[in-house]
Structure formats: C-alpha cells, structure tokens
Design a protein around this motif. Structure first.
Motif, PDB file in Angstrom:
ATOM      1  N   LEU A   3       0.976 -18.087   9.084  1.00  0.00           N
ATOM      2  CA  LEU A   3      -0.088 -18.128  10.069  1.00  0.00           C
ATOM      3  C   LEU A   3      -0.358 -16.739  10.590  1.00  0.00           C
ATOM      4  CD1 LEU A   3       0.781 -21.360  12.051  1.00  0.00           C
ATOM      5  CD2 LEU A   3      -1.084 -21.019  10.444  1.00  0.00           C
ATOM      6  N   LEU A   4      -1.640 -16.317  10.515  1.00  0.00           N
ATOM      7  CA  LEU A   4      -1.992 -14.952  10.862  1.00  0.00           C
ATOM      8  C   LEU A   4      -1.805 -14.671  12.334  1.00  0.00           C
ATOM      9  CD1 LEU A   4      -2.998 -12.479   9.456  1.00  0.00           C
ATOM     10  CD2 LEU A   4      -5.342 -13.178   9.969  1.00  0.00           C
ATOM     11  N   GLU A 346     -12.024 -14.891  13.592  1.00  0.00           N
ATOM     12  CA  GLU A 346     -11.123 -15.702  12.768  1.00  0.00           C
ATOM     13  C   GLU A 346     -11.560 -15.689  11.305  1.00  0.00           C
ATOM     14  OE1 GLU A 346     -11.027 -19.557  14.588  1.00  0.00           O
ATOM     15  OE2 GLU A 346      -9.347 -19.016  15.892  1.00  0.00           O
ATOM     16  N   GLU A 347     -12.858 -15.884  11.064  1.00  0.00           N
ATOM     17  CA  GLU A 347     -13.356 -15.909   9.689  1.00  0.00           C
ATOM     18  C   GLU A 347     -13.159 -14.559   9.003  1.00  0.00           C
ATOM     19  OE1 GLU A 347     -17.377 -17.210   9.583  1.00  0.00           O
ATOM     20  OE2 GLU A 347     -16.973 -19.144  10.538  1.00  0.00           O
ATOM     21  N   ASN A 349     -10.990 -12.166   9.759  1.00  0.00           N
ATOM     22  CA  ASN A 349      -9.576 -11.865   9.556  1.00  0.00           C
ATOM     23  C   ASN A 349      -9.009 -12.610   8.352  1.00  0.00           C
ATOM     24  OD1 ASN A 349      -9.676 -10.188  11.730  1.00  0.00           O
ATOM     25  ND2 ASN A 349      -8.620 -11.565  13.136  1.00  0.00           N
ATOM     26  N   GLN A 350      -9.403 -13.854   8.190  1.00  0.00           N
ATOM     27  CA  GLN A 350      -8.956 -14.622   7.029  1.00  0.00           C
ATOM     28  C   GLN A 350      -9.475 -13.984   5.735  1.00  0.00           C
ATOM     29  OE1 GLN A 350      -6.898 -17.079   6.964  1.00  0.00           O
ATOM     30  NE2 GLN A 350      -6.731 -17.652   9.122  1.00  0.00           N
ATOM     31  N   ARG A 351     -10.742 -13.570   5.747  1.00  0.00           N
ATOM     32  CA  ARG A 351     -11.336 -12.959   4.553  1.00  0.00           C
ATOM     33  C   ARG A 351     -10.650 -11.635   4.218  1.00  0.00           C
ATOM     34  NH1 ARG A 351     -14.476  -8.844   3.457  1.00  0.00           N
ATOM     35  NH2 ARG A 351     -14.739  -8.347   5.675  1.00  0.00           N
ATOM     36  N   TRP A 353      -7.684 -10.539   5.098  1.00  0.00           N
ATOM     37  CA  TRP A 353      -6.291 -10.742   4.667  1.00  0.00           C
ATOM     38  C   TRP A 353      -6.235 -11.184   3.209  1.00  0.00           C
ATOM     39  CZ3 TRP A 353      -1.483  -9.736   6.321  1.00  0.00           C
ATOM     40  CH2 TRP A 353      -0.422 -10.379   5.666  1.00  0.00           C
ATOM     41  N   LYS A 354      -7.070 -12.141   2.848  1.00  0.00           N
ATOM     42  CA  LYS A 354      -7.074 -12.652   1.475  1.00  0.00           C
ATOM     43  C   LYS A 354      -7.444 -11.558   0.481  1.00  0.00           C
ATOM     44  CE  LYS A 354      -9.200 -16.161  -1.486  1.00  0.00           C
ATOM     45  NZ  LYS A 354     -10.188 -17.279  -1.560  1.00  0.00           N
TER      46      LYS A 354
END
Length: 429
Positions: A3-4, A346-347, A349-351, A353-354
């Motif tokens: 979990l980030l 949130e969107e 950061n997820q992008r 990180w991936k």
C-alpha cells in the motif's frame, strides 16, 4: 505492490557490498571500457503545442476535451504554469497573447478584423518558461457575451469557471475602464465562492490581473493613480451591490494576489485593424514599454502550478485535473477543488509508481544497458537514482514525510529486484 499510503519500511542494506559473486562474474564476461554519462538535460519538444490547438470545445452535445492535446501534454513530463486571458468579445485578447508568447501570424492565435468572433471555446499554446524552465501554457478563451449566440450566459459561466480554475494567472482584458458591466461578466467567481470554504477558495483561486487596454493612465476621483490603486479602489468601494459574495467582494477576499496594468494604443487608431496581418507591425514605443512591464510581471512573478496541499502540479496531473473539471462543469455542478485534487493525487501516484517500477525492472535486466553503465553495481546505482528522481518530480505527496516514505519503499523494491537478478545470474553461471 505494498500500500502506497500505508507502508512500513525496513532498514535496507547498502547494495554496494552485496552479491560479490555476480559482480566478479560480470567483470569476467563483459568489457568494462564503455561507460555512458546518464545525466539528462530537460528539453521540451513541444511538437504540435507550439501552435494553437483547440483544448476545450462547447457544443449542443456537451463539452469536449481534445485528447491529442492531453496526450501531448502528458508526454512532456514537466511542471507547469498557466496564463489565461478572458474578457469581452473583440477586445484584442488573442492578439495580446500572441505578443506575450512571441507568436507570428502563421503560428499564433487567430485574430479577427471584424465583429465576428474567431476563438471558440478554449484554445491552448505552449512555450518554455524562460525563468522557471517549465512549460508555460497560454489559454485563449472565447469572448464573453457574444450577441450572435443563444444561451450565452450559461455557456459563458461554464467557460469562465473552467478557465479560472485551470489558471495560475487569470487576466481579465477590458477596454479603457473596469465598470459594473465588466463585473457582471465575472459573476461566475461568486458562484464558485459560495460552494467553497474560505481557505479552499484562497488556495484554489489564481492571481487576478486586470489588463486595461488602449489607455495611458487611470484616475480615481479625478486624480491620476497607479493601476494597482485603481483596481483596489474599485474592489474597496461601497455600494448596494457590494455585499457578501458579490464579484468585488470575492476577488478582494479570495484572490489574495492581484495586479493591474495598462496598455496604450499599440498603433494609430486607423491601423488597429491591420495588427493581425503582419508579424512585425509598427508599434508605439509607449506600448512596447507597457507590454514589457506587463510581461515581466507575468514571468518574473510566477511560480509553478501547485495543488492545494502545496505539491507541484505536473503536465500529466494537469490533464487529469482538466478532465475532472470539465466532467463536473458539464454536469452543471460547481467543482469541489480539494476533492478533485485528492482524487487526482491518488491516480497520479498509482500511475507513476507503476511506470517507475516497471521501467526499473526492465532496465536492470537489459544486458545491453549493462555494458553502457560498466557494471551491475553502477547500473543499479544509476537506475535507482533515476527512479527516485522520477518519483520526486512526478508524484504528489501528502507531505514531505509521505514523499520520504515513498522513496524508501522504492529503495527497498529496487534492492530486492537487484537481489533477484543477482541470484538468477549466479545460478545461470
């Protein structure tokens, strides 16, 4: 992926001293004579964005966003600052933007020579900021109160709301003076203010700049004053309409950064209609002096766009934000900026990180790149550093502590990937 936003990072081992077998193996097999300087200088390839493109369009079917523009912006991976000019129909908005962006007739915003509007919706053009070294976005908006259009008030409010909340510097272009008629055209500011808490409004609202055209000086009560005093006097003046949430009250309370500039006639009156026909019109010295003063303010007193939590906004985050604003306005709602920005963070950061972890994983396993770096250890150090820089430049943390936690998580991830690769190579040997 862990979990980030809820991570527990264990102390990591410095990788320079691990897996000596793999290091020796590599030294025996590969030539160490080739090393590359991996430092990257940021250079913007603006592509199609060097010329005006339609950005947001209004029609009977709704509000559309140009996907090609969004893709071009995302590709830049830069911080951003946004300048917008709005105002009445046929007041020279597009022409002054061309002057600021140093555009010619062929590569600038369209300029009309009659009473018919040229700009429809919101158009975009990009340049590299000469001081901040980020992307500066110029937004040209459709003229307000077009008598040839139906349902003008609703469309004007939607267009103005979008351009206002997208901006860092919101320039209201007015002829000669700023009166109640002009104040009526920025009533949308009051509509937005009523839906936001005071702190959120102050954090979300851009700098308000009044640009008075074709005037050499301004007066208050018959006395010549500085342009900023002229604006402040208008905002402070009492009147029956100067109640809570009137346009004047909202600008005074929520646009904490304010400025006013005057521009004299750029040329002789009879030559004004020809200004948009040549790249090098004969402009008056006083106008050029006024223009430089205004331009210096824009560029020397600007900062990169930041979200309400203070985090820098990237071109990619700006695209997500623009799309979310359009969707909200199209529904007839007033955007709740903080909620939109939290979702965007949130969107994004997820992008990031991936993409960062996948890039690291693929690059460290690329044997051709190993030759460039000189050794696995050197390759690891460079790739880890690049990954950290990418995270720091593109992620939107809740705080500095949050950013430190994400960086530590990436360090753990990268060391585990290096350990896996070392084990695999040793087994193959």
């Amino acid at each position: 992926m862990t979990l980030l936003f809820k991570i527990t990072v264990k102390a990591h081992v410095t990788v320079l001293n691990i897996f000596p077998a793999y290091q020796i193996l590599h030294n025996c097999v590969h030539d160490l004579g080739i090393k590359a300087n991996m430092s990257r200088e940021l250079k913007f390839q603006l592509g199609n964005l060097q010329k005006p493109q339609w950005f947001i369009r209004f029609s009977a079917n709704g509000i559309a966003v140009n996907e090609n523009v969004l893709n071009e912006l995302r590709r830049l991976e830069s911080h951003i600052v946004v300048f917008t000019v709005t105002g009445s129909l046929r007041t020279g908005k597009s022409w002054i933007l061309n002057q600021l962006a140093e555009c010619g007739v062929e590569n600038g915003f369209g300029v009309a020579d009659g009473q018919t509007a040229v700009t429809s919706g919101i158009w975009i053009l990009c340049r590299e900021h000469p001081i901040l070294k980020c992307v500066v976005v110029f937004l040209d908006t459709e003229g307000l109160h077009d008598p040839f259009k139906t349902n003008t008030e609703q469309e004007d409010n939607r267009l103005s709301t979008l351009s206002f909340l997208l901006s860092d510097k919101f320039i209201f272009n007015a002829k000669d003076k700023f009166d109640n008629n002009d104040l009526g055209k920025i009533g949308f500011i009051a509509m937005i203010s009523k839906k936001l808490q005071q702190r959120e409004a102050q954090e979300s609202f851009p700098e308000f700049i009044l640009l008075l055209r074709d005037v050499a000086r301004v007066k208050v009560n018959g006395k010549v004053v500085e342009p900023k005093e002229y604006l402040e006097n208008i905002l402070e003046s009492a009147g029956h309409d100067d109640c809570r949430f009137s346009p004047k009250w909202c600008i005074r309370e929520y646009c904490k950064k304010r400025a006013c500039f005057t521009l004299t006639l750029p040329t002789e009156f009879e030559d004004l209609a020809k200004l948009g026909e040549t790249d090098h019109p004969e402009l008056k010295a006083r106008f050029l002096e006024d223009k430089e003063k205004f331009k210096n303010h824009l560029f020397r007193n600007s900062d990169i766009k930041r979200l309400n939590n203070g985090s820098p906004c990237t071109t990619s985050a700006f695209c997500v934000y623009a799309r979310a604003l359009v969707a909200t306005v199209e529904e007839g709602a007033i955007p709740h900026v903080s909620s939109l920005q939290h979702r965007i963070a949130e969107e994004e950061n997820q992008r990031v990180w991936k993409e960062t972890t996948e890039l690291f994983r693929n690059s460290i396993r690329d044997d051709e790149k190993t030759n460039l770096y000189g050794s696995p250890t050197e390759r690891f150090k460079v790739l880890q550093k690049e990954g950290i820089e990418r995270i720091q430049n593109q992620m939107i943390p809740k705080s500095q502590q949050h950013m430190s936690e994400i960086v530590e998580e990436f360090k753990v991830f990268s060391e585990e990937e290096y350990k896996k690769l070392s084990t695999e190579k040793c087994r193959e040997f």
